[in-house]
Write an enzyme that holds these catalytic residues in place. Sequence first.
Site, short mmCIF file in Angstrom:
data_model
loop_
_atom_site.label_atom_id
_atom_site.label_comp_id
_atom_site.label_asym_id
_atom_site.label_seq_id
_atom_site.Cartn_x
_atom_site.Cartn_y
_atom_site.Cartn_z
N PRO A 11 0.79 -1.23 0.00
CA PRO A 11 0.00 0.00 0.00
C PRO A 11 0.83 1.29 0.00
O PRO A 11 1.89 1.35 0.61
CB PRO A 11 -0.82 -0.10 1.29
CG PRO A 11 -0.09 -1.08 2.14
CD PRO A 11 0.54 -2.05 1.19
N ASN A 12 0.30 2.25 -0.71
CA ASN A 12 0.86 3.60 -0.82
C ASN A 12 2.11 3.71 -1.69
O ASN A 12 2.60 4.81 -1.94
CB ASN A 12 1.14 4.22 0.57
CG ASN A 12 -0.12 4.38 1.38
OD1 ASN A 12 -1.08 4.99 0.89
ND2 ASN A 12 -0.18 3.82 2.58
N ARG A 19 4.92 11.04 -2.53
CA ARG A 19 4.77 10.68 -1.12
C ARG A 19 6.11 10.85 -0.39
O ARG A 19 7.08 10.15 -0.69
CB ARG A 19 4.37 9.20 -1.08
CG ARG A 19 4.31 8.62 0.29
CD ARG A 19 4.17 7.11 0.24
NE ARG A 19 4.08 6.60 1.58
CZ ARG A 19 4.40 5.38 1.95
NH1 ARG A 19 4.81 4.51 1.03
NH2 ARG A 19 4.31 5.01 3.19
N TYR A 24 11.36 8.68 0.65
CA TYR A 24 11.25 7.62 -0.35
C TYR A 24 11.85 7.98 -1.71
O TYR A 24 11.86 7.14 -2.61
CB TYR A 24 9.77 7.24 -0.52
CG TYR A 24 9.17 6.69 0.75
CD1 TYR A 24 9.66 5.52 1.33
CD2 TYR A 24 8.12 7.35 1.40
CE1 TYR A 24 9.11 5.03 2.51
CE2 TYR A 24 7.56 6.86 2.57
CZ TYR A 24 8.07 5.70 3.12
OH TYR A 24 7.54 5.20 4.28
N ASN A 75 8.17 -5.65 -1.36
CA ASN A 75 8.12 -4.49 -0.48
C ASN A 75 6.66 -4.41 -0.05
O ASN A 75 5.82 -3.84 -0.76
CB ASN A 75 8.56 -3.21 -1.19
CG ASN A 75 8.55 -2.02 -0.24
OD1 ASN A 75 8.08 -2.12 0.89
ND2 ASN A 75 9.04 -0.88 -0.71
N ALA A 78 3.50 -0.89 4.50
CA ALA A 78 3.00 -0.94 5.88
C ALA A 78 2.59 -2.35 6.31
O ALA A 78 2.66 -2.70 7.50
CB ALA A 78 1.83 0.02 6.03
N GLU A 99 13.23 -9.37 0.74
CA GLU A 99 12.43 -8.27 1.30
C GLU A 99 13.15 -6.95 0.99
O GLU A 99 14.34 -6.81 1.28
CB GLU A 99 12.30 -8.46 2.82
CG GLU A 99 11.53 -7.33 3.50
CD GLU A 99 11.39 -7.53 5.03
OE1 GLU A 99 11.87 -8.57 5.55
OE2 GLU A 99 10.82 -6.64 5.66
N HIS A 101 12.99 -2.61 1.13
CA HIS A 101 12.39 -1.35 1.59
C HIS A 101 13.23 -0.20 1.05
O HIS A 101 14.47 -0.28 1.08
CB HIS A 101 12.35 -1.26 3.12
CG HIS A 101 11.52 -2.32 3.73
ND1 HIS A 101 10.14 -2.29 3.70
CD2 HIS A 101 11.87 -3.48 4.34
CE1 HIS A 101 9.68 -3.39 4.28
NE2 HIS A 101 10.71 -4.13 4.68
N ARG A 108 13.69 4.02 11.80
CA ARG A 108 12.58 4.95 11.86
C ARG A 108 11.75 4.69 13.12
O ARG A 108 12.26 4.18 14.11
CB ARG A 108 11.76 4.84 10.57
CG ARG A 108 12.63 5.22 9.35
CD ARG A 108 11.87 5.08 8.05
NE ARG A 108 10.67 5.93 8.03
CZ ARG A 108 9.67 5.80 7.15
NH1 ARG A 108 9.73 4.85 6.23
NH2 ARG A 108 8.63 6.60 7.20
#
Length: 141
Positions: A11-12, A19, A24, A75, A78, A99, A101, A108
Amino acid sequence: MKKNILILNGPNLNMLGRREPEIYGSQTLEDIRKSCDVHIKGHEIQIDFRQSNHEGEIVTWLQDKMGRLDGIIINAAAYTHTSVAIHDALKLHDCPIIEVHLSDPKKREEFRHFSFIETLATKVIAGKGAQGYIEAIDYFL
Ligand code: DQA
């Protein structure tokens, strides 16, 4: 036979470029998809690059691809930090899982420190921006 790699985005990530660019980066998800396509040119690999804002859709895609993949790059955004359902669906596969990111979630907020995917991942690439996707593909080349 070309290797089949599924690249899943959660998502996003469709909002990349607009964003939080300070976190990012300025590339859109379409830019990342294109760089992945360029990177695999001439190699025995094919990628299926997808994004969804819906947990269940990601689960269904993973179910549909059971037994048909040589690798997964994910990825989960969330959902990384929340989804037992995606964890379980990834367990349907015995191929390597990378994985990815863009940022480094461990550096964070605390709620991003735990990953439901990490224990299943052959490799975790975080904090390298869009280049992380290229490094993940390199694992399979
Ligand atoms: C992310 C990190 C996650 O914590 C966040 O929810 C995202 C993107 C990353 O690529 O850095 O949406 O997965």
